[in-house]
Design an enzyme around this catalytic site. Structure first.
Site, short mmCIF file in Angstrom:
data_model
loop_
_atom_site.label_atom_id
_atom_site.label_comp_id
_atom_site.label_asym_id
_atom_site.label_seq_id
_atom_site.Cartn_x
_atom_site.Cartn_y
_atom_site.Cartn_z
N GLU A 191 -32.34 -38.43 46.26
CA GLU A 191 -33.24 -38.50 45.28
C GLU A 191 -33.33 -39.97 44.90
O GLU A 191 -32.08 -40.70 44.78
CB GLU A 191 -32.71 -37.67 43.91
N ASN A 203 -28.32 -34.24 39.66
CA ASN A 203 -29.21 -32.80 39.83
C ASN A 203 -28.40 -32.15 40.88
O ASN A 203 -28.75 -31.86 41.99
CB ASN A 203 -30.55 -32.96 40.06
N GLU A 215 -33.17 -33.04 31.81
CA GLU A 215 -34.45 -32.93 32.70
C GLU A 215 -34.09 -31.49 33.38
O GLU A 215 -34.26 -31.31 34.39
CB GLU A 215 -34.20 -33.81 33.65
N ARG A 263 -22.46 -37.73 31.35
CA ARG A 263 -23.69 -38.57 31.50
C ARG A 263 -24.18 -38.26 30.05
O ARG A 263 -24.44 -37.14 29.46
CB ARG A 263 -24.60 -38.30 32.26
N LYS A 307 -26.67 -45.06 30.55
CA LYS A 307 -27.34 -45.97 31.44
C LYS A 307 -27.53 -47.46 30.68
O LYS A 307 -27.27 -47.28 29.47
CB LYS A 307 -28.88 -45.36 31.60
N ASP A 329 -34.69 -45.51 30.83
CA ASP A 329 -34.73 -45.09 32.32
C ASP A 329 -34.50 -46.11 33.17
O ASP A 329 -35.59 -46.20 34.18
CB ASP A 329 -35.30 -43.52 32.60
N GLU A 362 -23.70 -47.07 33.25
CA GLU A 362 -24.43 -46.68 34.65
C GLU A 362 -25.46 -47.60 34.99
O GLU A 362 -26.47 -47.94 34.11
CB GLU A 362 -24.89 -45.24 34.42
N GLU A 422 -35.67 -47.66 41.99
CA GLU A 422 -36.63 -46.45 41.59
C GLU A 422 -37.78 -47.09 40.90
O GLU A 422 -38.96 -46.66 41.32
CB GLU A 422 -35.71 -45.42 40.78
N TRP A 435 -43.39 -37.88 29.28
CA TRP A 435 -43.62 -38.16 30.74
C TRP A 435 -45.19 -38.83 31.11
O TRP A 435 -45.70 -38.89 32.21
CB TRP A 435 -43.52 -36.69 31.45
#
Ligand code: GCU
Length: 682
Positions: free
Chosen positions: A166, A209, A290, A323, A359, A364, A386, A392, A542
């Site tokens: 991922e 995930n 998510e 997390r 994070k 994100d 993190e 990404e 999103w």
């Protein structure tokens, strides 16, 4: 011989500077490693092969000195010589992983000493010593002590069991589940060596995930084989725990963390894991985020979920990294506020062996984010930082973006939690709230590509993550400097321009993607390329329009009191600064404010013109990088030169694509012309 980057920063090429080479050869006549352990064996191998290659002559390893100028490595308990040469008073404060590099003399012999309290400290010290030669430093009068500021320095692999990764852009997963446990690929050992060379001491093998299958016997045996391979290098193995595993692989009807059967299942599972892997690190968990299952499915809190797993691993000294990356399915007024709202009230409710992993920013892994407001806000809970090493949202596999300045920007951010100087780094290293359990995680960019990271310069981000995790006080310049010298060459005509290129690269990407605090305007789902026009998805958060909020008046997300008031989650001095249109650092302007197109910014330009200028200067910077790289032809092998050249050409096209797409789209709102003098031809 292929020069494909496989050897990373561990090339150990013969020292070029003649005077240095002579000094090194003189000081290092033989190697003495006393003591016996798999870790000392790899330390000895690394020193012997590395130094033989750096010195251009073989270095003999013996059990006790026969020559005059000796390199000795070991611990006081394993080596009488080290015990004599390194004073206990200097070693003691260095803890379980620190080391001492020392030049000293005794009975007419000259010693260079690599000493530590533990074998793994010796290995870390050996890598540091090798780095000194790789970067051609003076080793004549060493007196250097080093120990890590953060305890758990962990890579997070988002690797699936089918070997897809991922958000991975460098081939497939390194873990060849099919051939495990019988076959240990040399690559696993090289991976562990590379990690040990920068002090990374943990690896989460699987995707957040998560797939519960990895917790079944067959897979656990494979995991155990990897753990055995990594152990000499001080690299502990962790797994992601799918919260619904008791149902999926345990045959239970529920995964409710307060259900005694569920608790018993996890305890038994932990016992089974520790039977196979006695030093298993613990679990990393993504829950109720998510679509992942979690304790909230049963009306329980994150603390209930984390504590259940914590109790299962506690008897074995395991930890849980839980997390805080959560945001709601129901349209929230501001996604940026959710983690804080959900987690802050739980402060003080987590077990001692739980870290909450946060994070760097509240959205994100954007090209740039202000630091996450949770840092400093949960004093009773150790917070783990993190970071994302894989790119990404930063152009993925083909973009040269040196991320050390970005990591440092977060680490150096002042939370003001306990007054001025309460930086994120000090929250994370435990010094602010006196936590002994501390951690930092980096989402790995490593895959099966021959050069490991897809982009040759992606290696620098893996390297920097490790270096900063060990010592967050290091400067990105210094880290770039060592990486370039070890990876390419120490010649100043090469090092200086490449360092300059690296140091400007992250800002360049921010400029042509998301300048002035814009965020999350990438292509939908894959996050590659521009997509500021994305709207009408089933979740507002999103879409891109949710984040930039461009209209005829202006652009930006109002997170001040007149908007979502997310600024209020920061401590007052920060809230005031970010919340003021005047004082808000320009790099975060549109993160916190909806700003009129004609608002005058620091440069004296209007916001619209500044936006045009930033997009365009980002593209110019990439063209500058291309020129720099072209001018270095011949100073690096053809293969790596051409690899970087081709990627820079792709990056230039992408930068122009971003600039054109974003400006033309935003222009439909601003209805202002794009200043012509910015349109420099390629
Ligand atoms: C991002 C990323 C996902 C990932 C998630 C996470 O949203 O796009 O692929 O799973 O972060 O960190 O959990």
């Amino acid at each position: 011989l292929a020069e494909d980057g496989y050897r990373l920063w561990q090339r150990y090429e013969q020292v070029q500077d003649a005077a240095r080479l002579q000094a090194y050869r003189q000081a290092l006549n033989e190697l003495v490693v006393q003591g016996n352990s798999p870790t000392l064996t790899v330390a000895q191998q690394e020193l012997q092969t590395g130094l033989s290659s750096l010195l251009g002559q073989p270095l003999a390893a013996v059990k006790s000195p026969t020559k005059q100028n000796i390199l000795v490595a070991g611990t006081p308990s394993g080596s009488a010589l080290v015990k004599e040469l390194a004073t206990a008073a200097r070693l003691k404060p260095l803890g379980e992983e620190g080391y001492l590099l020392l030049t000293t003399a005794k009975d007419g012999k000259q010693y260079t000493v690599i000493a530590a309290n533990t074998d793994i400290g010796v290995l870390y010290g050996s890598f540091h010593f090798l780095r000194l030669l790789q970067t051609q430093q003076d080793i004549g009068k060493l007196s250097l002590a080093s120990s890590p500021k953060i305890k758990h320095r962990v890579l997070n692999h988002w690797d699936n069991l089918d070997r897809t990764v991922e958000r991975g852009y460098s081939g497939f997963s390194l873990w060849d589940w099919h051939r495990l446990p019988g076959y240990i690929d040399q690559r696993y050992l090289d991976y562990a060596r590379a990690n040990a060379s920068v002090g990374i001491n943990g690896t989460v093998l699987t995707n957040v995930n998560a797939n519960a299958l990895v917790l079944t016997q067959d897979y656990l045996k494979k995991v155990a084989a990897l753990a055995d391979a990594f152990r000499p290098y001080g690299l502990k193995v962790y797994l992601t725990a799918r919260f619904s595993a008791p149902i999926e692989i345990g045959g239970l009807k529920t995964a409710d963390p307060l259900d005694p059967q569920v608790q018993a299942w996890w305890k038994q599972k932990a016992d089974e894991i520790y039977t196979l892997i006695p030093d298993f690190g613990g679990f990393l968990v993504k829950a109720n985020s998510e679509g992942q299952p979690g304790p909230q499915n049963y009306g329980r809190t994150h603390a209930d979920g984390a504590n259940m797993l914590a109790d299962a691993v506690a008897p074995h000294k395991g930890i849980v990294m839980w997390r805080a990356f959560v945001y709601s399915e129901d349209e929230p007024d501001d996604r940026a506020k959710q983690a804080y709202n959900e987690f802050k009230p739980l402060d003080g409710q987590f077990r001692d062996n739980v870290l909450v992993q946060v994070k760097n920013g509240a959205i994100d892994f954007q090209p740039r984010e202000p630091f996450h407001p949770l840092f400093g806000a949960m004093p009773k809970t150790p917070l783990m930082l993190e970071l994302q090493i894989t790119q990404e949202y930063l152009g993925q596999g083909t973009t040269l973006a040196y991320l050390s300045p970005m990591y440092k920007e977060t680490l150096a951010s002042d939370t003001y939690a306990k007054g001025k100087g309460t930086t994120v780094a000090k929250v994370v290293d435990g010094s602010v709230d006196k936590h002994r359990l501390t951690g930092i995680a980096g989402v790995a960019n490593i895959g099966t590509d021959r050069n490991w990271t897809g982009h040759q310069f992606g290696q620098a981000n893996w390297y920097s993550f490790g270096r900063l995790a060990w010592d967050h006080a290091l400067s990105p310049e210094a880290i770039a400097d060592e990486w370039i010298k070890m990876t390419f060459t120490g010649e100043q005509e090469f090092v200086a321009p490449v360092k300059n290129m690296m140091m400007n690269s992250h800002e360049a990407v921010v400029n042509y993607m998301t300048p002035l605090g814009l965020h999350h305007i990438m292509g939908w789902s894959h996050h590659y390329g521009p997509g500021p026009w994305i709207k009408d998805k089933h979740r507002a958060d999103w879409t891109s329009v949710y984040y930039h909020r461009a209209d005829e008046k202006g652009i930006g997300f109002d997170r001040t009191a007149s908007g979502s008031n997310a600024v209020n989650q920061y401590f007052p001095p920060v809230a005031k600064e970010f919340g003021s249109l005047k004082r808000c650092p320009e790099k975060y302007l549109l993160w916190f404010h909806h700003v009129d197109w004609d608002h005058q910014v620091n440069s004296g330009r209007t916001l619209w013109n500044e936006l045009c200028y930033r997009y365009s200067s980002g593209v110019d910077s990439v063209r500058q990088m291309q020129k720099t790289w072209d001018s270095l032809e011949g100073m690096v092998d053809r293969e790596r030169f051409s690899h970087v050249k081709q990627f820079l050409a792709i990056q230039e096209q992408e930068a122009a694509w971003w600039r054109d797409a974003c400006l033309l789209y935003f222009q439909t709102f601003s209805k202002r012309p794009i200043p012509q003098d910015l349109e420099k031809p390629a």
